[in-house]
Write an enzyme that holds these catalytic residues in place. Structure first.
Site, PDB file in Angstrom:
ATOM      1  N   ASP A  77       0.832  -0.973  -0.024  1.00  0.00           N
ATOM      2  CA  ASP A  77      -0.092   0.026  -0.250  1.00  0.00           C
ATOM      3  C   ASP A  77       0.923   1.381  -0.081  1.00  0.00           C
ATOM      4  OD1 ASP A  77      -2.247  -1.617   0.033  1.00  0.00           O
ATOM      5  OD2 ASP A  77      -2.661  -1.242   1.916  1.00  0.00           O
ATOM      6  N   ASN A 151      -4.179   8.898   1.664  1.00  0.00           N
ATOM      7  CA  ASN A 151      -4.561   8.633   2.926  1.00  0.00           C
ATOM      8  C   ASN A 151      -4.538   9.880   4.097  1.00  0.00           C
ATOM      9  OD1 ASN A 151      -4.451   5.902   2.723  1.00  0.00           O
ATOM     10  ND2 ASN A 151      -2.591   5.446   3.723  1.00  0.00           N
ATOM     11  N   ALA A 193      -5.325   3.390   8.418  1.00  0.00           N
ATOM     12  CA  ALA A 193      -3.984   3.466   8.625  1.00  0.00           C
ATOM     13  C   ALA A 193      -3.473   4.156   9.774  1.00  0.00           C
ATOM     14  CB  ALA A 193      -3.284   4.351   7.444  1.00  0.00           C
ATOM     15  N   SER A 195      -4.305   7.003  11.281  1.00  0.00           N
ATOM     16  CA  SER A 195      -5.450   7.599  12.364  1.00  0.00           C
ATOM     17  C   SER A 195      -5.959   6.483  12.991  1.00  0.00           C
ATOM     18  CB  SER A 195      -6.396   8.222  11.358  1.00  0.00           C
ATOM     19  OG  SER A 195      -7.582   8.513  12.162  1.00  0.00           O
ATOM     20  N   SER A 197      -4.352   3.920  14.185  1.00  0.00           N
ATOM     21  CA  SER A 197      -3.384   3.549  15.071  1.00  0.00           C
ATOM     22  C   SER A 197      -3.531   4.378  16.472  1.00  0.00           C
ATOM     23  CB  SER A 197      -1.941   3.335  14.561  1.00  0.00           C
ATOM     24  OG  SER A 197      -1.618   4.520  13.946  1.00  0.00           O
TER      25      SER A 197
END
Length: 295
Positions: A77, A151, A193, A195, A197
């Site tokens: 990704d 992202n 992604a 955010s 975590s």
């Protein structure tokens, strides 16, 4: 009926040698289709010089000097995010071949390359549009050469620095001043992604929203907030180290204390190719083990 001649632009990174075999396999397949094949120069040099594999391609390109019907991202990704930044406003559809770990965006596995590209030539695919956001200074100046993110965009403290103060407004209305290690502004695509975590919500695609997620906030009462994606978010950062980082899909630049950064929706979207029906919640369960109970 004569088969259409398609043009492909190849992108990849130079860190995993196993990518080279998948690239060779795909190029051989496309050559049998009489396709025009162009490869990003750093990736071409990695395959041919370091991996000693001869690639008989149509051409090699630098920067954004390419013209193609499809862009192919060979990697995970992260590679696809870099490819999307390189494609930019060209609106070239991106095909992600997953030779990384998670493969949330890059959905074609190496074992399925021939099957997927046969489907491409038969027209059996769909293109999904993903919102893109941009970061600029308050005056409209670019903070870096590629200020667009598929992202997220994050304003963060420098290494070993104290937390920073981020005065934040939405459409000119004062929201709050974050006392934190940073703030992440994420699209629905990026919600799974960085955010996530940091405690941000998973946002389903096509919801036309953005999310502001604090990174290690000083106060436990500070929580993520979701706003419409046509919002203009302005942030003024103050830091004891007199500088901070702006990270755009992981590409970072150092900015001076007091700089006002404006984040808004880009004038274009990223177009990702899917070969099978894309079921978002199925992907969440299968690739992120969403809701898995190991008791």
């Amino acid at each position: 009926m004569k088969e259409e001649i398609l043009r492909f632009a190849f992108f990849g990174n130079e860190y995993q040698a196993k990518k080279s075999q998948a690239v060779y396999k795909l190029i051989a397949f496309l050559q049998n289709k009489n396709a025009e094949i162009y490869v990003d120069r750093p990736f071409y040099d990695f395959i041919t010089v370091e991996q000693h594999i001869d690639l008989n391609v149509t051409g090699v390109f630098d920067g954004d000097d390419f013209d193609a019907d499809f862009a192919i991202s060979m990697g995970g990704d992260g590679t696809l995010l870099k490819t999307a930044a390189r494609v930019g406003a060209k609106q070239v559809p991106i095909i992600g071949v997953n030779i990384g770990r998670l493969g949330f965006l890059a959905a074609v596995n190496p074992s399925d390359i021939e099957k997927a590209f046969e489907a491409l030539y038969r027209g059996q695919y769909r293109i999904h549009s993903h919102s893109v956001i941009k970061a600029e200074t308050e005056e409209g100046g670019e903070i870096m050469s590629a200020p667009y993110a598929l992202n997220d965009i994050a304003l963060l403290k420098r290494d070993h620095a104290s937390m920073i103060s981020i005065r934040t407004s939405i459409n000119g209305e004062y929201l709050m001043t974050y006392q934190a290690d940073g703030v992440i502004v994420t699209t629905p695509t990026g919600s799974t992604a960085y955010s996530l975590s940091n405690g941000g919500p998973v946002i389903a695609p096509d919801t036309s929203t953005l999310c502001l997620t604090p990174v290690a906030p000083h106060s436990l009462t500070v929580r993520p907030i979701v706003v419409p994606d046509d919002s203009v978010i302005t942030m003024k950062v103050e830091s004891r180290s007199h500088s901070f980082l702006a990270a755009v899909d992981g590409r970072s630049v150092s900015l001076s204390d007091g700089t006002v950064v404006r984040i808004s929706k880009a004038p274009y979207s990223a177009r990702i190719v899917r070969f099978t029906e894309h079921r978002y919640f199925t992907t969440l369960r299968e690739k992120m083990m969403w809701g898995l109970d190991q008791r």
